[in-house]
Design a protein around this motif. Structure first.
Motif, PDB file in Angstrom:
ATOM      1  N   CYS A 131      20.457  16.068  31.392  1.00  0.00           N
ATOM      2  CA  CYS A 131      18.928  15.389  30.560  1.00  0.00           C
ATOM      3  C   CYS A 131      19.558  15.143  28.906  1.00  0.00           C
ATOM      4  O   CYS A 131      19.972  15.753  28.351  1.00  0.00           O
ATOM      5  CB  CYS A 131      17.508  15.899  29.980  1.00  0.00           C
ATOM      6  N   LEU A 132      19.120  13.805  28.306  1.00  0.00           N
ATOM      7  CA  LEU A 132      19.822  13.466  26.904  1.00  0.00           C
ATOM      8  C   LEU A 132      17.764  13.725  26.456  1.00  0.00           C
ATOM      9  O   LEU A 132      17.479  12.640  26.732  1.00  0.00           O
ATOM     10  CB  LEU A 132      20.017  11.613  26.821  1.00  0.00           C
ATOM     11  N   LEU A 133      17.837  14.784  25.123  1.00  0.00           N
ATOM     12  CA  LEU A 133      16.829  14.874  24.954  1.00  0.00           C
ATOM     13  C   LEU A 133      17.284  13.741  23.228  1.00  0.00           C
ATOM     14  O   LEU A 133      17.359  14.302  22.576  1.00  0.00           O
ATOM     15  CB  LEU A 133      16.434  15.773  24.599  1.00  0.00           C
ATOM     16  N   VAL A 134      16.585  12.804  23.320  1.00  0.00           N
ATOM     17  CA  VAL A 134      16.776  12.937  21.424  1.00  0.00           C
ATOM     18  C   VAL A 134      15.102  12.289  21.000  1.00  0.00           C
ATOM     19  O   VAL A 134      14.565  11.213  21.092  1.00  0.00           O
ATOM     20  CB  VAL A 134      17.445  10.770  21.684  1.00  0.00           C
ATOM     21  N   SER A 135      14.715  12.812  19.488  1.00  0.00           N
ATOM     22  CA  SER A 135      14.020  12.747  19.107  1.00  0.00           C
ATOM     23  C   SER A 135      13.690  12.563  17.604  1.00  0.00           C
ATOM     24  O   SER A 135      14.975  12.454  17.698  1.00  0.00           O
ATOM     25  CB  SER A 135      12.947  14.153  19.509  1.00  0.00           C
ATOM     26  N   GLY A 136      12.386  12.779  16.848  1.00  0.00           N
ATOM     27  CA  GLY A 136      12.982  13.150  15.869  1.00  0.00           C
ATOM     28  C   GLY A 136      13.436  13.575  14.664  1.00  0.00           C
ATOM     29  O   GLY A 136      13.427  14.014  13.567  1.00  0.00           O
ATOM     30  N   GLY A 137      13.346  15.298  15.857  1.00  0.00           N
ATOM     31  CA  GLY A 137      14.126  16.550  14.556  1.00  0.00           C
ATOM     32  C   GLY A 137      15.569  17.568  15.704  1.00  0.00           C
ATOM     33  O   GLY A 137      16.592  17.460  15.082  1.00  0.00           O
ATOM     34  N   HIS A 138      15.245  16.583  16.647  1.00  0.00           N
ATOM     35  CA  HIS A 138      16.600  16.874  18.050  1.00  0.00           C
ATOM     36  C   HIS A 138      17.020  15.610  18.440  1.00  0.00           C
ATOM     37  O   HIS A 138      16.647  15.373  19.012  1.00  0.00           O
ATOM     38  CB  HIS A 138      16.203  18.240  18.801  1.00  0.00           C
ATOM     39  N   SER A 139      18.673  16.171  18.716  1.00  0.00           N
ATOM     40  CA  SER A 139      19.622  15.633  19.302  1.00  0.00           C
ATOM     41  C   SER A 139      20.142  16.375  19.667  1.00  0.00           C
ATOM     42  O   SER A 139      21.279  16.716  19.459  1.00  0.00           O
ATOM     43  CB  SER A 139      20.747  14.140  18.664  1.00  0.00           C
ATOM     44  N   GLN A 140      19.852  16.788  21.904  1.00  0.00           N
ATOM     45  CA  GLN A 140      21.168  17.217  22.439  1.00  0.00           C
ATOM     46  C   GLN A 140      21.090  16.484  24.151  1.00  0.00           C
ATOM     47  O   GLN A 140      20.511  15.845  24.371  1.00  0.00           O
ATOM     48  CB  GLN A 140      20.174  18.674  23.118  1.00  0.00           C
ATOM     49  N   ILE A 141      22.488  17.319  24.627  1.00  0.00           N
ATOM     50  CA  ILE A 141      22.571  17.154  25.548  1.00  0.00           C
ATOM     51  C   ILE A 141      22.041  18.489  26.680  1.00  0.00           C
ATOM     52  O   ILE A 141      22.740  19.483  26.148  1.00  0.00           O
ATOM     53  CB  ILE A 141      23.936  16.059  26.233  1.00  0.00           C
ATOM     54  N   ILE A 142      21.243  18.297  27.281  1.00  0.00           N
ATOM     55  CA  ILE A 142      20.937  20.002  28.455  1.00  0.00           C
ATOM     56  C   ILE A 142      21.162  19.272  29.619  1.00  0.00           C
ATOM     57  O   ILE A 142      21.009  18.764  30.586  1.00  0.00           O
ATOM     58  CB  ILE A 142      19.711  19.991  28.052  1.00  0.00           C
ATOM     59  N   TYR A 143      21.694  20.761  30.033  1.00  0.00           N
ATOM     60  CA  TYR A 143      21.891  20.853  31.393  1.00  0.00           C
ATOM     61  C   TYR A 143      20.440  21.413  32.122  1.00  0.00           C
ATOM     62  O   TYR A 143      20.677  22.813  31.303  1.00  0.00           O
ATOM     63  CB  TYR A 143      23.722  21.307  31.696  1.00  0.00           C
ATOM     64  N   VAL A 144      20.060  20.971  32.414  1.00  0.00           N
ATOM     65  CA  VAL A 144      18.765  21.631  33.403  1.00  0.00           C
ATOM     66  C   VAL A 144      18.913  22.548  34.754  1.00  0.00           C
ATOM     67  O   VAL A 144      19.316  21.669  35.827  1.00  0.00           O
ATOM     68  CB  VAL A 144      17.830  21.418  33.714  1.00  0.00           C
ATOM     69  N   LYS A 145      20.097  23.460  34.778  1.00  0.00           N
ATOM     70  CA  LYS A 145      20.084  24.274  36.185  1.00  0.00           C
ATOM     71  C   LYS A 145      19.339  24.050  37.161  1.00  0.00           C
ATOM     72  O   LYS A 145      19.019  23.936  37.671  1.00  0.00           O
ATOM     73  CB  LYS A 145      21.031  25.508  35.705  1.00  0.00           C
TER      74      LYS A 145
END
Ligand code: KG4
Ligand code: ZN
Length: 324
Positions: A131-145
């Motif tokens: 999951c590429l999570l991009v918001s006003g406070g965070h930018s992350q790539i998350i592996y949703v196992k």
């Protein structure tokens, strides 16, 4: 299981009622954007007071829209962080109070997990996925196992993507919140007009401060009324989307994971959504929340409360927190 969710981490007061984490029965959002617009950003004290004014109204409206009585709710939930502490307290205390009054569990939710969960609404998406999570406070790539097993595999070392959008918009005299307007202007511009740089950082890092500075350098070359805003927006947007998609794809390939999802306020971005769609031609299954579930809302909170509430012995003892 029917869950009432409350979101109040920043400048949206929201309540929603969701069945089994995927079916939205009501989704009410009261935005404070107009109030903060004149300040060019969110003023935490003003935001907290506005949440207090709106919270009971949005909850009442959610019950009415879902045509549900409070005793039919199986659990009450709210975002406990990350976010603005004064704002989070309003939503959390409302949800805890409802849980005590109706003698049903209270479930605390992490705001970032809630953004990820927006992808479960009206879909049959199941982990594992990237999951590429991009918001006003965070930018992350998350592996949703799994629903409750998520690993951050890349994150920003400076500004979050939404923050960069809002700052670049300000450089171009576009009012707050600039992301959505910049996106619209980009559609009218030429993405090849400016060759903005891509940051040279580690594969598990994002950095957009250099890009922001490069935009500033170009803006300074023009008289304000001659600024080619559409071209700047298009070139900037292309660079952001290209960097984000390349990194995400890289991790998906490494993990041999064929499912990719997008999340967070910037998931509403047209270029990012287009680039995600294109990944389908490469054999990926891609997901992006419906537009109304990209920016802050409570349906995603109720969904996360179902799939991945914060684990604790006594949820009524949960405290709000400002940082992830
Ligand atoms: O997730 P969100 O509602 O709040 C946070 O949790 O931060 O994200 C808000 C961010 C803002 O920075 C806003 O400018 C950005 O999302 N945003 C966009 C678009 N719509 C909202 N950025 C780029 N393109 C958009 N269409
Ligand atoms: Zn958010």
């Amino acid at each position: 299981m029917i869950i009432l969710g409350i979101e109040s981490s920043c400048d949206e007061t929201a309540a929603a009622i969701v069945k089994d984490g995927r079916e939205v029965l009501a989704n009410v959002v009261s935005s404070q954007i107009k109030i903060h617009e004149k300040f060019g950003g969110v003023v935490p004290e003003v935001a907290a007071r506005e949440h207090l004014n709106s919270i009971n109204l949005v909850i009442k409206e959610a019950y009415e829209k879902a045509n549900i009585e409070p005793h039919e709710i199986d659990a009450f939930s709210s975002t406990v962080g990350p976010g603005l502490v004064g704002c989070l307290l309003v939503g959390m205390n409302a949800a805890k109070t409802l849980s005590l009054v109706h003698n049903k569990p209270y479930l605390g939710v992490n705001h970032l997990q809630a953004h990820v969960s927006a992808n479960f609404i009206d879909t049959d998406l199941k982990p594992p996925f990237v999951c590429l999570l991009v918001s006003g406070g965070h930018s992350q790539i998350i592996y949703v196992k799994d629903y409750d097993c998520q690993e951050i595999i890349a994150s920003t070392i400076d500004d979050a993507v939404g923050e960069v959008y809002d700052k670049v918009a300000r450089l171009c005299s576009i009012p707050y919140p600039g992301g959505v307007l910049l996106d619209k202007m980009a559609a009218q511009g030429n993405k090849n007009a400016f060759n903005f740089p891509e940051a040279r950082v580690g594969e598990d890092e994002f950095s957009f401060s250099g890009l922001k500075t490069a935009v500033l350098r170009e803006v300074k070359k023009f008289k304000p009324d001659e600024l080619p805003k559409n071209d700047i927006a298009a070139s900037f947007q292309y660079r952001i989307a290209d960097t984000l998609i390349k990194k995400t794809l890289n991790f998906a390939n490494k993990l041999n994971c064929k499912k990719i999802a997008l999340a967070g306020g910037v998931a509403a971005n047209s270029e990012l959504r287009k680039r995600m769609e294109e990944l389908k031609q490469k054999g990926f299954e891609t997901y992006a929340p419906q537009m109304k579930y990209c920016t802050d809302n409570a349906a995603m909170v109720a969904s996360a409360a179902y799939f991945n509430p914060i684990k604790c012995e006594n949820s009524l003892m949960l405290e709000v927190f400002s940082r992830a």
